[in-house]
Design a protein around this motif. Sequence first.
Motif, PDB file in Angstrom:
ATOM      1  N   ILE A1006       0.783  -1.195   0.007  1.00 46.88           N
ATOM      2  CA  ILE A1006      -0.099  -0.051  -0.131  1.00 46.88           C
ATOM      3  C   ILE A1006       0.831   1.216   0.112  1.00 46.88           C
ATOM      4  O   ILE A1006       1.752   1.427   0.730  1.00 46.88           O
ATOM      5  CB  ILE A1006      -0.789   0.088   1.118  1.00 46.88           C
ATOM      6  N   TYR A1007       0.427   2.255  -0.714  1.00 48.00           N
ATOM      7  CA  TYR A1007       1.382   3.521  -0.727  1.00 48.00           C
ATOM      8  C   TYR A1007       0.444   4.613  -0.210  1.00 48.00           C
ATOM      9  O   TYR A1007      -0.823   4.868  -0.365  1.00 48.00           O
ATOM     10  CB  TYR A1007       1.825   3.711  -2.230  1.00 48.00           C
ATOM     11  N   THR A1113       3.317   8.202  10.637  1.00 42.34           N
ATOM     12  CA  THR A1113       2.331   6.951  10.266  1.00 42.34           C
ATOM     13  C   THR A1113       1.169   7.648   9.366  1.00 42.34           C
ATOM     14  O   THR A1113       0.873   8.590   9.468  1.00 42.34           O
ATOM     15  CB  THR A1113       2.080   6.323  11.289  1.00 42.34           C
ATOM     16  N   SER A1114       0.655   6.519   8.796  1.00 43.92           N
ATOM     17  CA  SER A1114       0.042   6.973   7.539  1.00 43.92           C
ATOM     18  C   SER A1114      -1.378   7.712   7.596  1.00 43.92           C
ATOM     19  O   SER A1114      -2.132   8.177   6.638  1.00 43.92           O
ATOM     20  CB  SER A1114      -0.438   5.836   6.657  1.00 43.92           C
ATOM     21  N   ARG A1149       5.292   3.614   1.720  1.00 42.92           N
ATOM     22  CA  ARG A1149       5.042   2.413   1.497  1.00 42.92           C
ATOM     23  C   ARG A1149       4.852   1.396   2.713  1.00 42.92           C
ATOM     24  O   ARG A1149       5.688   1.615   3.546  1.00 42.92           O
ATOM     25  CB  ARG A1149       5.889   1.742   0.403  1.00 42.92           C
ATOM     26  N   MET A1150       3.806   0.704   2.733  1.00 45.70           N
ATOM     27  CA  MET A1150       3.741  -0.528   3.687  1.00 45.70           C
ATOM     28  C   MET A1150       3.456  -1.885   3.254  1.00 45.70           C
ATOM     29  O   MET A1150       2.722  -1.607   2.191  1.00 45.70           O
ATOM     30  CB  MET A1150       2.912  -0.094   4.737  1.00 45.70           C
ATOM     31  N   LYS A1151       3.876  -2.726   3.654  1.00 45.38           N
ATOM     32  CA  LYS A1151       3.305  -3.983   3.072  1.00 45.38           C
ATOM     33  C   LYS A1151       2.409  -4.533   4.363  1.00 45.38           C
ATOM     34  O   LYS A1151       2.762  -4.827   5.426  1.00 45.38           O
ATOM     35  CB  LYS A1151       4.576  -5.102   3.070  1.00 45.38           C
ATOM     36  N   VAL A1210       4.876  -3.839   9.623  1.00 46.21           N
ATOM     37  CA  VAL A1210       3.670  -3.398   8.730  1.00 46.21           C
ATOM     38  C   VAL A1210       4.068  -1.806   8.918  1.00 46.21           C
ATOM     39  O   VAL A1210       3.113  -1.090   8.260  1.00 46.21           O
ATOM     40  CB  VAL A1210       2.446  -3.586   9.116  1.00 46.21           C
ATOM     41  N   ALA A1211       5.056  -1.207   9.530  1.00 41.72           N
ATOM     42  CA  ALA A1211       5.284   0.126   9.652  1.00 41.72           C
ATOM     43  C   ALA A1211       5.587   0.850   8.353  1.00 41.72           C
ATOM     44  O   ALA A1211       6.288   0.062   7.677  1.00 41.72           O
ATOM     45  CB  ALA A1211       6.239   0.506  10.918  1.00 41.72           C
ATOM     46  N   PRO A1212       5.130   1.992   8.075  1.00 40.86           N
ATOM     47  CA  PRO A1212       5.604   2.532   7.004  1.00 40.86           C
ATOM     48  C   PRO A1212       7.014   2.813   6.814  1.00 40.86           C
ATOM     49  O   PRO A1212       7.453   3.254   7.557  1.00 40.86           O
ATOM     50  CB  PRO A1212       4.266   3.881   6.676  1.00 40.86           C
ATOM     51  N   LYS A1213       7.543   2.945   5.605  1.00 41.53           N
ATOM     52  CA  LYS A1213       8.795   3.328   4.968  1.00 41.53           C
ATOM     53  C   LYS A1213       8.696   4.253   4.042  1.00 41.53           C
ATOM     54  O   LYS A1213       7.887   4.098   3.162  1.00 41.53           O
ATOM     55  CB  LYS A1213       9.751   2.166   4.791  1.00 41.53           C
ATOM     56  N   GLU A1214       9.612   5.358   3.979  1.00 41.86           N
ATOM     57  CA  GLU A1214       9.543   6.201   3.084  1.00 41.86           C
ATOM     58  C   GLU A1214      10.037   5.731   1.586  1.00 41.86           C
ATOM     59  O   GLU A1214      10.912   5.145   1.594  1.00 41.86           O
ATOM     60  CB  GLU A1214      10.466   7.447   3.378  1.00 41.86           C
ATOM     61  N   VAL A1215       9.051   6.257   0.774  1.00 40.12           N
ATOM     62  CA  VAL A1215       9.770   5.754  -0.805  1.00 40.12           C
ATOM     63  C   VAL A1215      10.634   6.468  -1.043  1.00 40.12           C
ATOM     64  O   VAL A1215      10.437   7.664  -1.271  1.00 40.12           O
ATOM     65  CB  VAL A1215       8.554   6.022  -1.650  1.00 40.12           C
TER      66      VAL A1215
END
Length: 1283
Positions: A1006-1007, A1113-1114, A1149-1151, A1210-1215
Amino acid sequence: MQSPFLTSVIITLMILAEGPSGRTERISYNTVKSWAHKLGFELSLLGKYVTRVQELEESYRQAEVKPRDGAALVQEIAKDIGFLMESKISAVKRIMDVAESLAENASNDVKPPVMYHNAKDNNLTMTYSAHFGRRVNLNYSNFHIPTNVYNQSYNVVTAITWAQKLNTTFMNNYDLDPSLSWQYFGSSTGFMMQYPAISWNMEPVDLFDCRTRNWYIEAAASPKDILILVDNSGSMTGIRKEIARHVVNSILDTLGNNDFVNVIKFSNETHEVVACFNNTLVQANLANIRELKTAMECVDTDKIANFSIVLRQAFELLENFREQRKGTLCNQAIMLVTDGVPENYKEIFATYNWRANSDDPDMGDMPVRVFTYLIGREVPDVRDVRWMACANRGYYVHLSTMAEVSEKVLNYIPVMARPLVLRRTDHPVIWTPVYADVTDPIMTDWLWEQRERSYQRELVETHRIHNPETRQRLMNLREERERRFVQKHKRTYDQDDDLQEYRLMTTVSVPVFNRRPNANITEQVLVNGAYWVTKTRETRIAELLGVAGIDVPIKEIEKLMLPHMLGVNGYAFIVTNNGYILIHPDLRPVFRNILKPAYNSVDMAEVELIDDGTIPRNFSKSLLQFRDLVINQSSGMTTLHTKYHYDDMQRVGRMRRDYFYTGINNTPFTVVVSLPVHGHGGSYRVHAIEEIHRYQHQRDKDATDYFSGSNWRVHPDWTYCGYHYDGDHSFSTPEEELLHFLRRTRVPGWKWMDMNRVGSHPPEHSHSGSSRVNTSKVERTSYYCDRNLLLSLVFDAMVTEWFANASTVREEKGPLAMLMNLLSRKELQQRFGFTLAFVATHSGLTRWQDFPIENDTQPEDHFGKLHPRAIDEVWYKRAVEQYYVQPDSFVFSVPIDDAGADNETFVTASHAIFIGKMKAPAAVVGFQFKHSKLQSLFRNITYSCEGLGNCQRSCEDEGLHCYLVDNNGYVVAGENSSDAGKFFGQINKHVMLSLVENGIFDEIEIYDYQAVCFRDEKKICSHGNILLTPLKTLERAANWVLGSLAWIWVKSGIWSSADYAYAYPYPKDDDDEQIDEETVDEDEEEDGIMVEEVKSKPDVPDEKANAEKSHETSDQDRNDEEPNAETKGEKDNQPPQIKRTRPETCDQRMKLYLLQNVSADKYDIDCVSVGDVERDCERPYVVQPVDSSNMILLVVDAICLKSDAEKLTVAPKEVEDYKDSLACYKATNSLPRRRPDSCIRNHTKEREIKDLCGGASRGIGITLLSMLLPILLTVPSSLFAFF
């Protein structure tokens, strides 16, 4: 005596019996399947018993199922919103017309002082209004005047005198349409008159100026392409560079989404300040404006300015945009910021701008206006700079202090508006993008800085405590407080409380013109270069008086989007002509209670995520085609396969959606309806109503009887019924309002005032197919109702009335009857710990029944308070989606929390009730029970082999780890309660990856295109490091001496500039400041203003700080990370390191993970082999689905566990896939847009306006010190080494 040979044989047999590596017999899938079946059976039986789901299904058998017509819905929504907006346009045009008449007939013989109601110094009586959401006075308007505008200047008081009479028009508008929000008139002199009157909030600082707000800017002039040329030659050093930067920033603040802009710095060469904005103009949205402002902080001064090269480049760039039909295709302007020009460059203007008539330029069309900003007190000649502006239909401004900038920069707006004013009768109607009430986006950085300082001060104060135990306890308490705050923030993400202080708006505005063609102007004329005289003359004018506007709260528009008709997981949204979101359920404008830097320029392609597996921002062709149709206001339908996130971006789903779209008349907006499509195709809804008009004749029957007690709620955001004048009728809760109207239905003469009949709704709907709105006053007692919604609610209340009644007789059948014969309800409750059962219906009704446990503490917030939103609740949506996977199942979930479960943690279980042949969701039932009881049940079943035949091991063995995991990969129960609520990948990364590899889980990327990241302020300008040489030390000393002298100079009153704050001594940005604790003012500490900056330790790597603080966080409510303080791993005697950051827009992005609906052969696999250890650990687990649930039972062989410090998160990471910054990527790959319909950029009569293009400065008396200081400030710092 035993022989050695016999002993060896026995040992060998024992080893073989244990298996490879000394392991005992491992568990088979049949054993785990038996546990999963038993666990699922008991939980399902419990759920059916507590929720009485079978009785509810019987209650809805008489209801109908109808197809949901998306095309009809989108047309109805667009029509209703169109009527609302039409009425606002009528009201704002009345303000405009009256204002122009008042100004035309007003006297200019006004002498200060003039008395008026000042919003900053209010003496009016205020009363709270629910409609306006604050204390107001409905009998008066009052005035806000910006801080930098003198409130008794002649122009201001003259305009205020006639504007005060607008109050009658404001009040009449409100009488005609009580749904109106704020009405106002923003004057070109700076004041804003607002109705109703309020007390202006001056905290923390008043930066408001109506002339820089989007509604004013876009109405004042047609869209424009602006190219700003900034002189960065050596003469622009010091205060001149700061003034120039302030000029550029002020110009940028006057631009909106329909404008285009770029900034070029020049000396002997030219460079765009943002390198990737090369040879182009970019859309003036908040993200690009922020990028340009940040780049201006890094501009250096050097060499000699070459004006010829930069002027030619500017004209050629603008010409290229015209020829290639880029940008606005409307107004174009060059803004030249310099401290002087050597000549007037007439030949360049003749070549590029006077082609229509080079001999007499005024008689021809000039495609580009030129505005000049002359910087500095000591300027030898202003004639050429002024001529450049006057000869090209622009305006000249001379700026010598920072305090002048904000006001004088705005002089260009009335000039750009002249063609519009000369048209007289043409008043373009402007609708703004979404924005946050009176909050200035500039405040984002300041508020974040205050947040950092407050947090960092707290860290330093905690560190001062000498007792290590006390210090650690305080730190733990702080961390727990922050965790609870974030959890509360998540629970109340969409409620109007202190966590959401911004009111999102759109505004309709129209320009207000001075109808007088001529005016007498008074100006200062320099005679013979020796003295000034005042002269008055009559001249042609085209004066913009200001802009009239009316706010339309986003919440008011949302009420017309028929959410109850769209159903669960259906939604509607609105898109602007730029493709940006006006309204969308996934629009998240706030992080940590602060506006995001680019909150109002979120593209529809960034929120509608297509499930095509592509990389970030590689938007699919089908999505872009759909987007083009939407922004061009076409009508139609398209189908897309999407992925979506929910539950604070921690869960994910896939869904096919039908999109229906159509334009809203007379606006730049398009409304889109999105409906979910499942296997059988189409979308269906429940239609069941209870006619209550007949109750008027039945004394023993009353609709309010179905709503007895207090254990029920209705959807707080849906409109069942309401009064036009809601301020006259106060209701403490939506439930109280509902009961009031149900009682009114029994009153003789009751008529349905629904959305489809004339006079049955607010005035903006009052018409009969024509464009004429109702002009009669609305009675104070008039009301409106959504008939279908109200009658559906009454039906749901009628068929569920028994649900919350504990005395209702139960008749159980089948397994439930057997269960009741074995255990009483009290015994069942003691075993399972259920505390509450609930039902929520499609009409927005939520009921519950409490089952209190003796000697047990009640939760802090009751279920009814936390979950009143029925179909919008996460557990409702999940239950409906789970139905399509397994119709008889319950959805089990625990709060997602890394802290794990405790005694106050509850498990929520929900189940969807579908009815009819085509299957439509009528309601969701569920219950809550204590997690500790689920934990006990889990252990009782998995720790036993009783009745399982060849079962030799259970989860009680130390070699096995057992978990209940939900369909998104979160642990519901395990051996330790501390695992509950965690993502399973954090517990066992390799097993989670294996589950994905074997098709049990699907990994979905997910973006988040609305994320906020934090940049180190010291790294924003990438200057090279300078060694700390003796010369550098002397330079610092010299800077400090000069700064201190300037401070003394200002405090003594020699310098009269209002902007003396720029002269105080401060260390360089790359220095750290040590503040002694005894010098910190206590009051400032309490306000969180002061912070002890501690010198950073060289052995603490920056990477650590960046990792800890790399992402927001998102969701606006999910960012639970505080400002960075590098304290981990440091010794107790070392203070925390301070790092200042700045929020910036970024992509993340997060998986996320989703359980697949796969066949049994994917599950029925043992983790037992024939002795090959390597193959043994290829799949060191057994997994089985738990019957009638959304969970799997996972048993892991602990011997195969790999020790790996890295967690699967599942934490978001910068693209970081983009070559340059995100702003650069978006500028290079910009998406199409539709230009506004109105463009008025020239008028033949403008040539008659003579000499109104700015005047020369009168000059200011200058002391010797004031002449010497700029020279000293420009002396190369290296020269101080010789002193």
